[in-house]
Design an enzyme around this catalytic site. Structure first.
Site, PDB file in Angstrom:
ATOM      1  CE  LYS A  76      -0.244  -0.222   5.032  1.00 47.06           C
ATOM      2  NZ  LYS A  76      -0.992  -0.787   6.175  1.00 47.06           N
ATOM      3  NE  ARG A 133      -6.476   0.861  11.442  1.00 46.40           N
ATOM      4  CZ  ARG A 133      -5.248   0.621  11.011  1.00 46.40           C
ATOM      5  NH1 ARG A 133      -4.239   1.365  11.433  1.00 46.40           N
ATOM      6  NH2 ARG A 133      -4.992  -0.339  10.165  1.00 46.40           N
ATOM      7  CG  HIS A 163      -4.208  -4.449  11.384  1.00 40.82           C
ATOM      8  ND1 HIS A 163      -3.103  -5.150  10.953  1.00 40.82           N
ATOM      9  CD2 HIS A 163      -3.848  -3.139  11.363  1.00 40.82           C
ATOM     10  CE1 HIS A 163      -2.121  -4.291  10.673  1.00 40.82           C
ATOM     11  NE2 HIS A 163      -2.546  -3.072  10.930  1.00 40.82           N
ATOM     12  NE  ARG A 191      -3.170  -8.229   7.253  1.00 39.00           N
ATOM     13  CZ  ARG A 191      -3.821  -8.568   8.373  1.00 39.00           C
ATOM     14  NH1 ARG A 191      -4.459  -9.720   8.430  1.00 39.00           N
ATOM     15  NH2 ARG A 191      -3.848  -7.748   9.409  1.00 39.00           N
ATOM     16  CE1 TYR A 209      15.479  32.065   3.757  1.00 40.70           C
ATOM     17  CE2 TYR A 209      14.796  29.771   3.755  1.00 40.70           C
ATOM     18  CZ  TYR A 209      14.974  30.969   3.093  1.00 40.70           C
ATOM     19  OH  TYR A 209      14.645  31.059   1.774  1.00 40.70           O
ATOM     20  CB  CYS A 225      15.968  25.734   2.935  1.00 41.18           C
ATOM     21  SG  CYS A 225      17.128  26.708   3.907  1.00 41.18           S
ATOM     22  CG  MET A 226      10.525  24.196  -0.424  1.00 34.88           C
ATOM     23  SD  MET A 226       9.499  25.363  -1.344  1.00 34.88           S
ATOM     24  CE  MET A 226       8.585  26.149  -0.035  1.00 34.88           C
ATOM     25  CG  ASP A 227      13.829  24.538  -2.916  1.00 33.43           C
ATOM     26  OD1 ASP A 227      12.875  23.766  -3.115  1.00 33.43           O
ATOM     27  OD2 ASP A 227      13.731  25.777  -2.938  1.00 33.43           O
TER      28      ASP A 227
END
Ligand SMILES: *Cc1c(COP(=O)(O)O)cnc(C)c1O
Length: 370
Positions: free
Chosen positions: A36, A134, A163, A218, A259, A306-308
């Site tokens: 999954k 669940r 489960h 599983r 930053y 940072c983001m990148d």
């Protein structure tokens, strides 16, 4: 070839090793490799193919759409799909021979309706809630579900299943309580005239509860080489997250980084810029709290993620633009692991690797047989 910017490398040899090992731990059961969430971020189709090569005879997916994608890719082994919202049309699943889970009479009826429309028998796995609260049918409603399933044309009950909630806490009494309720549910199914197979074990139970293997196990996370229990197991992590040094610079003592200027060089030092950031799966919470593997040793990640991009302090060590950087890997040489990241930011390695499924992160495979 250009050095990678942000790339996960999936080692299918390790994956096959893990599947074969898990199958050997449950010799009386068949093995369902759970793929999954795009194979826990590893690529569902490639993982599924390798798992089948290594002895998995079932595949597990969450949604029907995930199961149909496996069929579309040519995987013919049994696939179980277990969670979709109301209103889902199960007919394509019945047509493609996907096994479907039912946790309620409503779901069973929707599957039966799809089977009638598809002109085929649907194979269902009735799910009992044994304590996770669940998915799954409440024990009070179970007799009605099994009786109705036994009387519904076009529906063949292949198995009952459930489960576990705390299998990763070895010895926890709730697992035994769940096993008892599972047993009650099995007897009620027999009383209703069914003769189902049974499955209950996730990775943790495959590794620690052979008494709960039943007919099918599983495992999910262990397929990917990550061990959910504090018990040694012969598992090899499958995912490596790597990047490259985009730029290096020598900075004098007193210069600060990234930053917020949260880190300051105490001495003259060499900084390496690595072009992978929180948009690529590096949690921002790792700012000033992680290491990377670069030039055969660990170096600290300094300043904010940072983001990148992130910045690595290499001190006076040799480092060149284009050098490979391992952000996390198997850990065999001392490189950081997904588990180490998870522990640092307060989560589980499941979330780290599954979170690597991002459009900007490229994926490559080693050990493919085709
Ligand atoms: C995800 C999942 C598994 C696999 O669990 P792991 O802890 O990753 O082994 C097994 N069964 C069900 C129903 C699941 O949702």
């Amino acid at each position: 070839m250009a050095a990678p910017r942000a790339e996960v490398v999936i080692d299918l040899d390790n994956l096959r090793h893990n599947v074969a090992h898990l199958a050997a731990l449950a010799p009386g059961a068949e093995t369902m490799a759970v793929v999954k969430a795009d194979g826990y971020g590893h690529g569902a189709v490639e993982v599924a193919r390798a798992a089948v090569e290594a002895g998995a005879t079932w595949l597990g997916s969450c949604s029907l759409a995930e199961a149909l994608a496996l069929r579309a890719a040519g995987l013919t082994v049994p696939v179980l799909a277990w969670l979709d919202p109301p209103g889902t049309d199960y007919a394509p699943g019945v047509e493609q021979g996907v096994d479907l889970a039912a946790s309620s009479v409503r779901q069973l009826d929707a599957i039966a309706d799809a089977a009638t429309r598809a002109g085929r028998t649907a194979r269902v796995h009735l799910k009992i809630d044994t304590g996770l609260s669940r998915n799954g049918c409440q024990p009070a409603d179970w007799p009605e579900l099994v009786e109705r399933a036994a009387r519904t044309p076009n529906v063949e009950v292949h198995a009952i299943w459930s489960h576990l909630a705390v299998a990763d806490e070895v010895g926890h009494p709730a697992t035994d309580a769940q096993a008892e309720r599972f047993d009650d549910a099995y007897r009620a199914a027999l009383a209703a005239g069914l003769d189902p197979r049974r499955h209950l074990a996730n990775s943790a139970a495959v590794l620690t509860r052979p008494d709960l293997h039943f007919d099918l196990v599983r495992p999910g996370i262990a397929v990917y080489g990550l061990n959910p229990v504090p018990v040694p197991a012969d598992l090899r992590p499958v995912m490596t997250f790597r990047s490259s040094v985009a730029m290096t610079k020598r900075v004098p003592a007193g210069e600060a980084v990234s930053y917020g200027l949260t880190w300051t060089a105490k001495t003259d030092t060499t900084l390496a810029l690595v072009p992978a950031g929180y948009a690529d799966g590096v949690p921002r919470a790792l700012s000033n709290r992680a290491h990377v593997w670069l030039g055969g040793r660990r170096h600290p990640l300094v300043g904010r993620v940072c983001m990148d991009q992130v910045v690595v302090d290499c001190g006076d060590h040799e480092v060149a633009e284009g050098d490979e950087v391992v952000l996390f890997g198997a850990g065999a040489h001392g490189e950081p692991t997904a588990r180490e990241w998870a522990d640092t930011v307060g989560t589980i390695d499941y979330e780290i690797v599954t979170g690597m499924y991002r459009p900007r992160v490229t994926r490559s495979y080693v050990g493919a047989r085709r």
